[in-house]
Design an enzyme around this catalytic site. Structure first.
Site, PDB file in Angstrom:
ATOM      1  N   LYS A 223       0.600  -4.182  -5.549  1.00 59.74           N
ATOM      2  CA  LYS A 223       0.428  -3.614  -4.213  1.00 59.74           C
ATOM      3  C   LYS A 223       0.265  -4.748  -3.213  1.00 59.74           C
ATOM      4  CE  LYS A 223      -2.499  -0.567  -1.523  1.00 59.74           C
ATOM      5  NZ  LYS A 223      -3.552   0.429  -1.513  1.00 59.74           N
TER       6      LYS A 223
ATOM      7  N   LYS B  77       4.578  -1.331  -4.716  1.00 59.91           N
ATOM      8  CA  LYS B  77       4.348  -0.723  -3.407  1.00 59.91           C
ATOM      9  C   LYS B  77       4.195  -1.786  -2.352  1.00 59.91           C
ATOM     10  CE  LYS B  77       0.767   1.715  -1.039  1.00 59.91           C
ATOM     11  NZ  LYS B  77      -0.581   2.125  -1.022  1.00 59.91           N
TER      12      LYS B  77
END
Ligand code: PBG
Length: 326
Positions: free
Chosen positions: A196, A249
């Protein structure tokens, strides 16, 4: 026709049926996960300005939205909650009376076939907006772990099918795994938000989830956009800790990371087509600067082509509608 000296790749592109037959990648509604923002109350449907078509919803409306998604073949949702009260430790994140826990049980009751995933993080619940508890101005990784585990257990208790820790605390997958196992939830899978990034593309989400940090940024716990190999270490660590699925992500600016992860690991990979990616296309589409539907489908296709098994996207229902038209 002459016999050209170069390859004739167009031969296979002339006929629409053949083009359809030869598609290398096919999107399907069954690989979409639809994120929803749930709030307390009833009858609440508050539009999120930078994300046209997306709302904050109370539990009753979230149930309706889930049924609509299911009608178009979207069988999975990812829930984010916005609590009544925020405090320094995000204490309401594990309350069975809060919006997420309530939404999980209401959705499972109304639509048992819907696969309900919950986001496990403290940033929507803390008054400072960071993803964990603080020690001075730093996030205290160790002290945050039991709180994340407690939150995940409360979600499982409400009936969640899977939990997805997004706080980027080291050891969060292991802490949640043992918390779930000790409470007889050994069959609940964990999807780690493994790679992330500290991304500007989360901007609209933070408006939607009311989770902007009050001071500082998330650079000390989320990854820098310059890092590719480091993402592989994050993913390997999550798998080692017991993640059943891993995630990259955002998706669009990190297609290379998705691709590399899909080559290096056999664990299924989800990619998060985040809020800013949605907003860009929606805004340009509304201005008449590009074809919103085609751009959206092209982006989703690129994520699939890069190697994602699952795509988390605010466009899930719209895209599923398009796919159902054939
Ligand atoms: C919470 C969380 C964020 C997103 C998902 N979970 C925001 C953040 O880290 O600031 C972003 C999702 C999106 O932009 O759609 N930690």
């Amino acid at each position: 026709m002459t016999n050209d000296q170069y390859a004739n790749l167009k031969r296979l592109r002339r006929n629409p049926t053949l083009r359809e037959m030869l598609k290398e990648n096919r999107l399907s509604a069954s690989e979409f996960i639809y994120p929803m923002f749930v709030v307390n109350g009833t009858g609440v449907k508050t539009p999120i300005e930078p994300m046209p078509g997306i709302n904050q919803m109370s539990v009753d409306i979230a149930v309706e939205e889930t049924l609509k998604a299911k009608e178009f073949g979207v069988k999975s949702v990812l829930l984010f909650g916005i609590p009544k009260h925020k405090d320094s430790t995000g204490s309401s994140s594990s309350s069975q009376d809060e919006a997420v826990q309530q939404a999980v049980s209401a959705i499972k009751k109304a639509s048992p076939g819907t696969y309900v995933i919950t986001d496990v993080c403290l940033c929507e619940y803390t008054d400072h907006g960071h993803c964990g508890v603080l020690d001075g101005e730093d996030v205290d990784n160790k002290a945050t772990l039991p709180l994340l585990a407690k939150t995940a257990i409360s979600h499982a208790r409400a009936g969640a099918d899977m939990v997805a820790p997004s706080a980027m605390m080291d050891g969060q997958v292991a802490a949640i795994r043992s918390g779930l196992d000790e409470n007889n939830f050994c069959n609940i899978p964990i999807m780690g938000y493994s790679a992330k990034y500290a991304s500007a593309f989360y901007g609209p989400f933070r408006i939607a989830a009311e989770s902007s940090p009050r001071f500082g940024d998330r650079n000390s716990y989320q990854m820098a956009p310059t890092q590719g190999r480091e993402a592989m270490r994050e993913i390997a660590a999550d798998i080692e800790e017991g993640a059943d699925l891993v995630m990259v992500k955002p998706a669009l600016a990190y297609l290379d990371v998705i691709k590399e992860a899909s080559l290096q690991f056999d664990t299924p990979i989800a990619a998060y087509n985040v809020s800013g990616e949605y907003s860009m296309v929606a805004a340009a589409g509304q201005a008449g600067w590009l074809d919103q539907e085609r751009s959206m489908m092209e982006i989703l296709t690129s994520i699939k082509r890069a190697g994602a098994d699952l795509i988390i996207t605010y466009s899930a229902i719209q895209a599923a509608k398009i796919l159902s038209r054939g």
